[in-house]
Design a protein around this motif. Structure first.
Motif, mmCIF file in Angstrom:
data_model
loop_
_atom_site.group_PDB
_atom_site.id
_atom_site.type_symbol
_atom_site.label_atom_id
_atom_site.label_comp_id
_atom_site.label_asym_id
_atom_site.label_seq_id
_atom_site.Cartn_x
_atom_site.Cartn_y
_atom_site.Cartn_z
ATOM 1 N N SER A 102 -8.430 -12.672 -1.274
ATOM 2 C CA SER A 102 -8.720 -12.555 0.159
ATOM 3 C C SER A 102 -9.787 -13.558 0.577
ATOM 4 O O SER A 102 -9.670 -14.223 1.619
ATOM 5 C CB SER A 102 -9.164 -11.130 0.499
ATOM 6 O OG SER A 102 -8.139 -10.200 0.231
ATOM 7 N N GLN A 104 -9.748 -8.831 -3.921
ATOM 8 C CA GLN A 104 -10.961 -9.318 -3.259
ATOM 9 C C GLN A 104 -11.073 -10.834 -3.383
ATOM 10 O O GLN A 104 -11.355 -11.542 -2.409
ATOM 11 C CB GLN A 104 -12.197 -8.649 -3.871
ATOM 12 C CG GLN A 104 -13.441 -8.728 -3.003
ATOM 13 C CD GLN A 104 -13.371 -7.788 -1.809
ATOM 14 O OE1 GLN A 104 -12.993 -6.628 -1.937
ATOM 15 N NE2 GLN A 104 -13.734 -8.290 -0.636
ATOM 16 N N GLU A 121 -6.044 -7.007 5.860
ATOM 17 C CA GLU A 121 -6.680 -5.695 5.982
ATOM 18 C C GLU A 121 -6.123 -4.728 4.941
ATOM 19 O O GLU A 121 -4.914 -4.695 4.695
ATOM 20 C CB GLU A 121 -6.450 -5.140 7.376
ATOM 21 C CG GLU A 121 -7.145 -3.805 7.636
ATOM 22 C CD GLU A 121 -6.983 -3.351 9.079
ATOM 23 O OE1 GLU A 121 -7.876 -2.662 9.588
ATOM 24 O OE2 GLU A 121 -5.951 -3.694 9.696
ATOM 25 N N ARG A 170 -10.727 -7.664 6.144
ATOM 26 C CA ARG A 170 -11.275 -6.301 6.106
ATOM 27 C C ARG A 170 -10.731 -5.630 4.844
ATOM 28 O O ARG A 170 -9.762 -4.863 4.888
ATOM 29 C CB ARG A 170 -10.888 -5.531 7.367
ATOM 30 C CG ARG A 170 -11.516 -6.077 8.636
ATOM 31 C CD ARG A 170 -11.345 -5.144 9.818
ATOM 32 N NE ARG A 170 -9.995 -5.187 10.331
ATOM 33 C CZ ARG A 170 -9.600 -5.973 11.331
ATOM 34 N NH1 ARG A 170 -10.457 -6.790 11.914
ATOM 35 N NH2 ARG A 170 -8.344 -5.928 11.762
ATOM 36 N N VAL A 171 -11.352 -5.967 3.739
ATOM 37 C CA VAL A 171 -10.887 -5.507 2.427
ATOM 38 C C VAL A 171 -12.072 -5.036 1.607
ATOM 39 O O VAL A 171 -13.041 -5.775 1.429
ATOM 40 C CB VAL A 171 -10.147 -6.633 1.666
ATOM 41 C CG1 VAL A 171 -9.871 -6.213 0.227
ATOM 42 C CG2 VAL A 171 -8.843 -6.988 2.369
ATOM 43 N N ASP A 172 -11.988 -3.809 1.122
ATOM 44 C CA ASP A 172 -12.945 -3.286 0.154
ATOM 45 C C ASP A 172 -12.135 -2.824 -1.051
ATOM 46 O O ASP A 172 -11.586 -1.727 -1.064
ATOM 47 C CB ASP A 172 -13.748 -2.135 0.744
ATOM 48 C CG ASP A 172 -14.793 -1.591 -0.236
ATOM 49 O OD1 ASP A 172 -14.933 -2.182 -1.333
ATOM 50 O OD2 ASP A 172 -15.454 -0.595 0.100
ATOM 51 N N ALA A 173 -12.054 -3.711 -2.052
ATOM 52 C CA ALA A 173 -11.189 -3.446 -3.204
ATOM 53 C C ALA A 173 -11.952 -2.900 -4.399
ATOM 54 O O ALA A 173 -11.422 -2.861 -5.516
ATOM 55 C CB ALA A 173 -10.450 -4.729 -3.600
ATOM 56 N N GLY A 174 -13.178 -2.468 -4.195
ATOM 57 C CA GLY A 174 -13.948 -1.918 -5.296
ATOM 58 C C GLY A 174 -13.314 -0.661 -5.865
ATOM 59 O O GLY A 174 -12.896 0.222 -5.121
ATOM 60 N N SER A 226 -4.905 -4.241 -8.064
ATOM 61 C CA SER A 226 -5.653 -5.344 -7.469
ATOM 62 C C SER A 226 -4.934 -6.667 -7.649
ATOM 63 O O SER A 226 -4.859 -7.489 -6.724
ATOM 64 C CB SER A 226 -7.051 -5.415 -8.095
ATOM 65 O OG SER A 226 -7.819 -6.455 -7.518
ATOM 66 N N SER A 261 -7.277 -10.941 -8.385
ATOM 67 C CA SER A 261 -7.875 -9.761 -7.775
ATOM 68 C C SER A 261 -7.678 -9.837 -6.274
ATOM 69 O O SER A 261 -7.648 -10.931 -5.693
ATOM 70 C CB SER A 261 -9.370 -9.672 -8.105
ATOM 71 O OG SER A 261 -10.104 -10.663 -7.406
#
Length: 218
Positions: A98, A95, A152, A115-119, A126, A93
């Protein structure tokens, strides 16, 4: 007819029991593979990179270099075995990779900003972007004197853009390697309809960028 009916019912029940048993065994194997990768794979990866760096620094001591070379080879074989056992079952994944990269770089004394928002990302996207992060961090540790790293994820114009950047790089980009190298990353991202670029800049930073199509919710 009665005996035939009973036989059919018993046969169906036996097949169901066997199917349930096979599912239970498969689930147990998957859990073991995930646990093995999470508990062992990360440390073997770290040991491999540190052993390789020590091997390069021991150029003036032939005996030490030979011992380190054997140790490095053994670690690589062990890491390869762990990957083979777990790769079918473990889902990378973005996230997770990272966060793993941030911890790994910290152990080398490098600062990594994530700076990762993988939701909400689909599993295939992913996993592909997570692989980019893993390969990018592995390459920066092998080919540069990294002190600062930025990972990022940003969206623009119907694309998701992942950037893995680090300082301490030479102006020459590292070659693609066989197996899990940069060449395979190009192929993996391309299968998602995306592109990937790798380049060193004049200021000593190396940028690995992957872009994949993504429909943003309004």
């Amino acid at each position: 007819m009665f005996l035939l009916s009973v036989t059919v019912v018993l046969a169906v029940r036996i097949r169901r029991l066997r199917a349930e048993q096979e599912r239970a065994v498969t689930q147990a194997h998957e859990e073991l593979a995930r646990d093995m990768h999470d508990l062992v794979g990360h440390w073997l990866w770290l040991a491999s990179i540190k052993s390789e760096l020590a091997y390069r620094q021991a150029a003036g001591d032939a005996r030490l270099r030979g011992d380190l070379g054997e140790a490095l080879q053994a670690v690589r074989h062990a890491a390869h075995a762990v990957r083979n056992v777990s790769k079918v079952h473990r889902h990378l994944s973005l996230q997770g990779e990272s966060m793993r990269a941030q911890a790994l770089l910290a152990s080398f004394g490098a600062e990594c900003t994530v700076r990762v928002d993988a939701g909400g990302l689909p599993r295939d996207i992913s996993a592909a972007l997570g692989t980019v992060v893993r390969e990018g961090v592995t390459n920066m540790l092998r080919h540069s004197a990294v002190k600062t790293c930025v990972i990022e994820l940003a969206g623009h114009g119907g694309l998701l853009r992942l950037t893995v950047a680090n300082d301490g790089a030479s102006r020459r980009a590292p070659h693609s390697s066989a197996g899990d190298g940069l060449g395979n990353l190009h192929d993996r991202v391309a299968r998602l309809g995306g592109t990937m670029h790798a380049a060193a800049s004049e200021d000593g930073w190396f940028n690995l960028t992957a872009e994949v199509p993504w429909k943003f919710s309004e």
